[in-house]
Design an enzyme around this catalytic site. Structure first.
Site, short mmCIF file in Angstrom:
data_model
loop_
_atom_site.label_atom_id
_atom_site.label_comp_id
_atom_site.label_asym_id
_atom_site.label_seq_id
_atom_site.Cartn_x
_atom_site.Cartn_y
_atom_site.Cartn_z
N SER A 90 0.81 -1.22 0.00
CA SER A 90 0.00 0.00 0.00
C SER A 90 0.85 1.27 0.00
O SER A 90 0.31 2.37 0.13
CB SER A 90 -0.91 -0.01 1.22
OG SER A 90 -0.17 -0.36 2.37
N THR A 192 -2.21 3.34 4.00
CA THR A 192 -1.26 4.46 4.02
C THR A 192 -0.41 4.42 5.28
O THR A 192 -0.92 4.08 6.35
CB THR A 192 -2.07 5.77 4.05
OG1 THR A 192 -2.77 5.88 2.84
CG2 THR A 192 -1.19 6.98 4.28
N THR A 210 1.76 6.98 0.37
CA THR A 210 0.85 5.89 0.02
C THR A 210 0.83 5.64 -1.48
O THR A 210 1.14 6.54 -2.28
CB THR A 210 -0.59 6.24 0.47
OG1 THR A 210 -1.43 5.11 0.31
CG2 THR A 210 -1.17 7.40 -0.31
N ARG A 220 -6.84 8.98 -10.14
CA ARG A 220 -7.43 9.25 -8.83
C ARG A 220 -6.35 9.69 -7.82
O ARG A 220 -5.27 9.11 -7.75
CB ARG A 220 -8.12 7.99 -8.31
CG ARG A 220 -8.80 8.13 -6.96
CD ARG A 220 -7.96 7.62 -5.83
NE ARG A 220 -8.71 7.48 -4.58
CZ ARG A 220 -8.15 7.22 -3.40
NH1 ARG A 220 -6.85 7.07 -3.32
NH2 ARG A 220 -8.89 7.09 -2.32
N THR A 243 -6.18 7.32 7.66
CA THR A 243 -6.02 6.17 6.77
C THR A 243 -7.43 5.65 6.47
O THR A 243 -8.38 5.95 7.19
CB THR A 243 -5.14 5.08 7.40
OG1 THR A 243 -4.99 4.00 6.46
CG2 THR A 243 -5.72 4.54 8.68
N GLY A 244 -7.55 4.90 5.39
CA GLY A 244 -8.87 4.41 5.02
C GLY A 244 -9.34 5.05 3.73
O GLY A 244 -8.54 5.54 2.94
N1 ASP Z 1 -6.29 6.99 2.47
C1 ASP Z 1 -5.62 6.38 1.36
C2 ASP Z 1 -6.31 6.74 0.09
O1 ASP Z 1 -7.53 6.76 0.04
C3 ASP Z 1 -5.49 4.93 1.45
C4 ASP Z 1 -5.07 4.34 2.74
O2 ASP Z 1 -5.19 4.88 3.80
O3 ASP Z 1 -4.54 3.25 2.68
O4 ASP Z 1 -5.63 6.89 -0.90
#
Ligand code: ASP
Length: 336
Positions: A90, A192, A210, A220, A243-244
């Protein structure tokens, strides 16, 4: 004998009551919060960062701080560890590609004077965190993106390389067989690394890096390079990082809101929890709700820290002088 002083000390280190309150929805009782607000002399430095890959990143950052490096340089060195690790799917090299098989990277960094640098949609560069630092230090801008970001990166002496590992390519091809864009959020495709630091002088800084959501649409950009969404800090107050599902964090200006709540007197845990609740409420009837996961980490000027996520399973690494470098489970709203 455990007494009030130990209780306060443990609270300051964020180790209080994790096992007993982990599975409750409403996790914090008023009387548990009072001692948090009482702590005024944090142990420094303090480093927290998201997920298991936070451990080696914290370790390197700690080492660099102890060698006298600035927080920004120390964080950069720490973040480069997961960026270079092909097993981390990731972040950086080995990160999962978008739906067209291209690895595109986002990163940002911010110091205690609110200087910040960010890079998004960067391809072929293993260490976007180092590019974000260069944007902060060597340009009049905060964000560079895409082709222009790459041009700047190369002018700074970075080398282009292939970031798509054979393993990530195999998984992408498997995904292509179904080719259904459903960004299920779990350890494999969506983690991330975000790091927050209080240095020896009590100054706060932060960073994120990330490869974003696996199998995202080409082009994106997530929340991670956006100051105020994936990361925010105010050296007078504290710092937060996310994160998320980046889309949900952007829609709510997540990290900036966490910091703003801390300014109003909320503890890191209260602030993270309130913003996760807000994201939940805003997304209850949203198409993203089915796979929505968001988590925040936060620290305040007193050295208190917390992690809170919508769904269980989020953890973060904490390093301090007293307890070393260890993982802590974030508290959460929904047990899964
Ligand atoms: N927040 C990050 C994103 O949407 C991804 C992640 O936290 O892993 O790109």
């Amino acid at each position: 004998m455990s007494n009030r002083r130990d209780f306060i000390k443990n609270a300051a280190l964020g180790t209080l009551g994790f096992s007993t309150i982990l599975s409750c929805e409403n996790l914090v009782k008023e009387e548990e919060l009072a001692p948090y607000h009482a702590i005024k002399t944090p142990k420094k430095p303090l480093i927290i960062s998201t997920w298991n890959h936070g451990l080696p990143a914290n370790e390197e950052t700690w080492k660099q701080l102890k060698n006298g490096k600035s927080a920004i340089d120390a964080m950069e060195a720490g973040m480069r560890i997961p960026e270079a690790d092909p097993k981390v799917r990731s972040v950086g090299y080995g990160g999962y590609p978008d739906r067209e098989g291209k690895v595109t990277l986002d990163a940002c960094i911010m110091d205690h004077n609110s200087n910040c640098g960010s890079v998004s949609y960067l391809q072929g560069i293993k260490h976007p965190i180092s590019v974000a630092k260069k944007v902060m230090q060597n340009t009049p801008h905060v964000m560079l993106s895409g082709q222009g970001a790459l041009q700047f990166t190369l002018s700074e002496g970075f080398k282009e390389e292939n970031l798509l590992t054979a393993e990530a390519e195999t998984d992408w091809k498997k995904w292509m067989e179904e080719s259904k864009y459903k960004p299920v959020i779990n350890m494999e495709n969506h983690d991330t690394i975000s790091m927050l630091v209080i240095d020896e002088n009590g100054n706060i800084s932060g960073s994120c890096t990330t490869s974003g959501a696996a199998w995202k649409m080409h082009g994106r950009v997530g929340d991670s390079p956006i100051i105020g969404a994936g990361l925010f800090l105010d050296n007078e107050v504290g710092a937060a990082a996310a994160t998320g599902l980046g889309e949900a964090v952007i829609r709510t200006a997540g990290s900036a809101m966490v910091v703003e709540l801390m300014r109003q007197g909320k503890s890191p845990l209260e602030a993270c929890k309130e913003i996760v609740e807000r994201i939940f409420t805003k997304h209850k009837n949203h198409k993203d709700m089915e796979y929505l996961q968001v988590g925040f980490i936060a620290i305040n000027k007193n050295g208190e820290h917390a992690g809170y996520s919508l769904r269980s399973g989020f953890n973060y690494a904490v390093a301090d002088a007293e307890y070393g470098n260890r993982m802590e489970d974030a508290k959460f709203k929904i047990a899964e």
